[in-house]
Design a protein around this motif. Structure first.
Motif, PDB file in Angstrom:
ATOM      1  N   TYR A  13     -85.901 -14.880 -15.691  1.00 18.66           N
ATOM      2  CA  TYR A  13     -86.663 -15.840 -14.916  1.00 18.66           C
ATOM      3  C   TYR A  13     -87.895 -15.185 -14.316  1.00 18.66           C
ATOM      4  CZ  TYR A  13     -82.216 -18.325 -15.145  1.00 18.66           C
ATOM      5  OH  TYR A  13     -81.082 -18.948 -15.573  1.00 18.66           O
ATOM      6  N   GLU A  14     -88.927 -15.948 -14.117  1.00 22.82           N
ATOM      7  CA  GLU A  14     -90.123 -15.428 -13.470  1.00 22.82           C
ATOM      8  C   GLU A  14     -89.942 -15.419 -11.949  1.00 22.82           C
ATOM      9  OE1 GLU A  14     -93.564 -17.916 -14.068  1.00 22.82           O
ATOM     10  OE2 GLU A  14     -92.588 -19.658 -13.237  1.00 22.82           O
ATOM     11  N   GLU A  31     -76.445 -31.382   0.175  1.00 24.41           N
ATOM     12  CA  GLU A  31     -76.409 -29.991   0.648  1.00 24.41           C
ATOM     13  C   GLU A  31     -76.027 -28.950  -0.403  1.00 24.41           C
ATOM     14  OE1 GLU A  31     -71.964 -29.887   2.611  1.00 24.41           O
ATOM     15  OE2 GLU A  31     -73.645 -30.518   3.860  1.00 24.41           O
ATOM     16  N   SER A  32     -75.519 -29.368  -1.539  1.00 24.97           N
ATOM     17  CA  SER A  32     -75.135 -28.405  -2.571  1.00 24.97           C
ATOM     18  C   SER A  32     -76.275 -28.096  -3.543  1.00 24.97           C
ATOM     19  CB  SER A  32     -73.923 -28.912  -3.352  1.00 24.97           C
ATOM     20  OG  SER A  32     -74.258 -30.086  -4.067  1.00 24.97           O
ATOM     21  N   GLU A  33     -77.489 -28.632  -3.295  1.00 23.65           N
ATOM     22  CA  GLU A  33     -78.617 -28.430  -4.205  1.00 23.65           C
ATOM     23  C   GLU A  33     -79.781 -27.693  -3.554  1.00 23.65           C
ATOM     24  OE1 GLU A  33     -79.309 -31.594  -7.506  1.00 23.65           O
ATOM     25  OE2 GLU A  33     -79.284 -32.598  -5.555  1.00 23.65           O
ATOM     26  N   ILE A  34     -80.341 -26.770  -4.326  1.00 21.44           N
ATOM     27  CA  ILE A  34     -81.543 -26.024  -3.949  1.00 21.44           C
ATOM     28  C   ILE A  34     -82.441 -25.997  -5.174  1.00 21.44           C
ATOM     29  CG2 ILE A  34     -82.450 -23.759  -3.242  1.00 21.44           C
ATOM     30  CD1 ILE A  34     -79.685 -23.196  -2.030  1.00 21.44           C
ATOM     31  N   LEU A  35     -83.746 -25.954  -4.969  1.00 18.45           N
ATOM     32  CA  LEU A  35     -84.652 -25.727  -6.092  1.00 18.45           C
ATOM     33  C   LEU A  35     -85.561 -24.562  -5.762  1.00 18.45           C
ATOM     34  CD1 LEU A  35     -87.823 -26.653  -5.563  1.00 18.45           C
ATOM     35  CD2 LEU A  35     -86.874 -28.913  -5.832  1.00 18.45           C
ATOM     36  N   THR A  36     -85.994 -23.873  -6.792  1.00 18.28           N
ATOM     37  CA  THR A  36     -87.013 -22.836  -6.659  1.00 18.28           C
ATOM     38  C   THR A  36     -87.999 -23.034  -7.799  1.00 18.28           C
ATOM     39  OG1 THR A  36     -85.779 -21.222  -8.017  1.00 18.28           O
ATOM     40  CG2 THR A  36     -85.405 -21.149  -5.644  1.00 18.28           C
ATOM     41  N   ASN A  37     -89.264 -22.670  -7.549  1.00 18.94           N
ATOM     42  CA  ASN A  37     -90.195 -22.706  -8.672  1.00 18.94           C
ATOM     43  C   ASN A  37     -91.135 -21.516  -8.620  1.00 18.94           C
ATOM     44  OD1 ASN A  37     -91.901 -24.970  -6.812  1.00 18.94           O
ATOM     45  ND2 ASN A  37     -93.222 -23.591  -7.985  1.00 18.94           N
ATOM     46  N   GLY A  38     -91.534 -21.104  -9.825  1.00 21.82           N
ATOM     47  CA  GLY A  38     -92.566 -20.105 -10.006  1.00 21.82           C
ATOM     48  C   GLY A  38     -93.780 -20.823 -10.572  1.00 21.82           C
ATOM     49  N   LYS A  39     -94.655 -20.075 -11.236  1.00 18.33           N
ATOM     50  CA  LYS A  39     -95.859 -20.694 -11.789  1.00 18.33           C
ATOM     51  C   LYS A  39     -95.557 -21.628 -12.956  1.00 18.33           C
ATOM     52  CE  LYS A  39     -99.074 -17.123 -10.379  1.00 18.33           C
ATOM     53  NZ  LYS A  39    -100.110 -16.176 -10.818  1.00 18.33           N
ATOM     54  N   LYS A  40     -94.621 -21.267 -13.802  1.00 16.71           N
ATOM     55  CA  LYS A  40     -94.336 -22.058 -15.009  1.00 16.71           C
ATOM     56  C   LYS A  40     -92.907 -22.591 -15.077  1.00 16.71           C
ATOM     57  CE  LYS A  40     -98.268 -21.636 -17.259  1.00 16.71           C
ATOM     58  NZ  LYS A  40     -99.079 -22.799 -17.574  1.00 16.71           N
ATOM     59  N   LYS A  41     -91.987 -22.018 -14.297  1.00 16.98           N
ATOM     60  CA  LYS A  41     -90.572 -22.399 -14.392  1.00 16.98           C
ATOM     61  C   LYS A  41     -90.058 -22.936 -13.074  1.00 16.98           C
ATOM     62  CE  LYS A  41     -89.411 -20.969 -18.557  1.00 16.98           C
ATOM     63  NZ  LYS A  41     -88.972 -21.864 -19.590  1.00 16.98           N
ATOM     64  N   ILE A  42     -89.211 -23.950 -13.161  1.00 12.84           N
ATOM     65  CA  ILE A  42     -88.491 -24.471 -12.011  1.00 12.84           C
ATOM     66  C   ILE A  42     -87.009 -24.269 -12.285  1.00 12.84           C
ATOM     67  CG2 ILE A  42     -88.358 -26.835 -12.916  1.00 12.84           C
ATOM     68  CD1 ILE A  42     -88.804 -27.786  -9.977  1.00 12.84           C
ATOM     69  N   LEU A  43     -86.275 -23.901 -11.252  1.00 15.23           N
ATOM     70  CA  LEU A  43     -84.829 -23.727 -11.371  1.00 15.23           C
ATOM     71  C   LEU A  43     -84.150 -24.649 -10.377  1.00 15.23           C
ATOM     72  CD1 LEU A  43     -84.590 -19.832 -11.505  1.00 15.23           C
ATOM     73  CD2 LEU A  43     -84.386 -21.413 -13.415  1.00 15.23           C
ATOM     74  N   PHE A  44     -83.125 -25.335 -10.832  1.00 18.16           N
ATOM     75  CA  PHE A  44     -82.307 -26.188  -9.981  1.00 18.16           C
ATOM     76  C   PHE A  44     -80.979 -25.481  -9.785  1.00 18.16           C
ATOM     77  CE2 PHE A  44     -85.205 -29.008 -12.275  1.00 18.16           C
ATOM     78  CZ  PHE A  44     -85.843 -29.590 -11.196  1.00 18.16           C
ATOM     79  N   TRP A  45     -80.604 -25.250  -8.541  1.00 16.55           N
ATOM     80  CA  TRP A  45     -79.409 -24.501  -8.192  1.00 16.55           C
ATOM     81  C   TRP A  45     -78.384 -25.439  -7.562  1.00 16.55           C
ATOM     82  CZ3 TRP A  45     -79.580 -19.102  -8.908  1.00 16.55           C
ATOM     83  CH2 TRP A  45     -80.837 -18.565  -9.190  1.00 16.55           C
ATOM     84  N   ASP A 104     -66.486 -22.661  -5.713  1.00 16.79           N
ATOM     85  CA  ASP A 104     -66.247 -21.370  -5.063  1.00 16.79           C
ATOM     86  C   ASP A 104     -67.455 -20.898  -4.261  1.00 16.79           C
ATOM     87  OD1 ASP A 104     -63.689 -21.185  -6.245  1.00 16.79           O
ATOM     88  OD2 ASP A 104     -64.591 -20.425  -8.102  1.00 16.79           O
ATOM     89  N   SER A 105     -68.398 -21.794  -4.011  1.00 19.72           N
ATOM     90  CA  SER A 105     -69.626 -21.506  -3.253  1.00 19.72           C
ATOM     91  C   SER A 105     -70.541 -20.496  -3.946  1.00 19.72           C
ATOM     92  CB  SER A 105     -69.299 -21.033  -1.833  1.00 19.72           C
ATOM     93  OG  SER A 105     -68.687 -22.074  -1.117  1.00 19.72           O
ATOM     94  N   ASN A 106     -70.485 -20.460  -5.272  1.00 21.02           N
ATOM     95  CA  ASN A 106     -71.417 -19.641  -6.050  1.00 21.02           C
ATOM     96  C   ASN A 106     -72.622 -20.494  -6.426  1.00 21.02           C
ATOM     97  OD1 ASN A 106     -69.675 -17.324  -6.256  1.00 21.02           O
ATOM     98  ND2 ASN A 106     -68.464 -18.510  -7.706  1.00 21.02           N
ATOM     99  N   LEU A 107     -73.817 -19.909  -6.316  1.00 14.39           N
ATOM    100  CA  LEU A 107     -75.027 -20.612  -6.738  1.00 14.39           C
ATOM    101  C   LEU A 107     -75.168 -20.526  -8.253  1.00 14.39           C
ATOM    102  CD1 LEU A 107     -77.806 -19.735  -4.153  1.00 14.39           C
ATOM    103  CD2 LEU A 107     -76.976 -21.997  -4.767  1.00 14.39           C
ATOM    104  N   MET A 108     -75.262 -21.679  -8.900  1.00 13.59           N
ATOM    105  CA  MET A 108     -75.380 -21.748 -10.348  1.00 13.59           C
ATOM    106  C   MET A 108     -76.758 -22.305 -10.706  1.00 13.59           C
ATOM    107  SD  MET A 108     -72.409 -20.606 -11.026  1.00 13.59           S
ATOM    108  CE  MET A 108     -72.371 -20.787 -12.773  1.00 13.59           C
ATOM    109  N   PRO A 109     -77.593 -21.519 -11.447  1.00 17.84           N
ATOM    110  CA  PRO A 109     -78.935 -21.995 -11.785  1.00 17.84           C
ATOM    111  C   PRO A 109     -78.952 -22.857 -13.042  1.00 17.84           C
ATOM    112  CG  PRO A 109     -78.673 -19.765 -12.557  1.00 17.84           C
ATOM    113  CD  PRO A 109     -77.388 -20.134 -11.848  1.00 17.84           C
TER     114      PRO A 109
END
Length: 123
Positions: free
Chosen positions: A1-2, A14-28, A33-38
């Protein structure tokens, strides 16, 4: 990932987070088990087949499965689930990109009640 330069929490799920870079977005998502899955969309910005610039910020649209990103090319990009899907686990994908204003870079996007508010580099 970038490198991911934007992090947003889903205020209505509450179980969702997003992150983005210049070209990629990740949905977590948080699993049982409270593990973040991208999840990285297979139908991302490259599927638009037009110049949109690079992503600056993204935000969840409350009480929906939609996400909006803004770009350095003055575009607003809508992400949503495929038709017929109801679960974020099925993966969001790019639905549409529209030009906002005169096409100046958009470093800001917020949701204010039922409105999407953007801020452009041109004021």
């Amino acid at each position: 990932y970038e490198f991911q330069h934007c992090v947003r929490f889903n205020e209505t799920e509450e179980s969702e987070i997003l992150t983005n870079g210049k070209k990629k977005i990740l949905f977590w998502t948080l699993d049982e088990d409270s593990n973040l899955m991208p999840f990285s969309p297979t139908h991302g910005l490259e599927s638009l087949k037009k110049k949109i610039g690079t992503m600056t910020k993204s935000v969840f649209v409350p009480f929906s499965q939609k996400v909006v990103s803004v770009t350095t090319g003055g575009k607003m990009v809508l992400w949503d689930l495929p038709v017929g899907s109801t679960s974020p686990a099925d993966g969001r994908r790019v639905i549409k990109a529209i030009k906002v204003g005169n096409g100046a870079s958009l470093p800001l996007v917020q949701i204010n009640q039922k409105f999407i508010v953007t801020g452009g580099a041109d004021g």
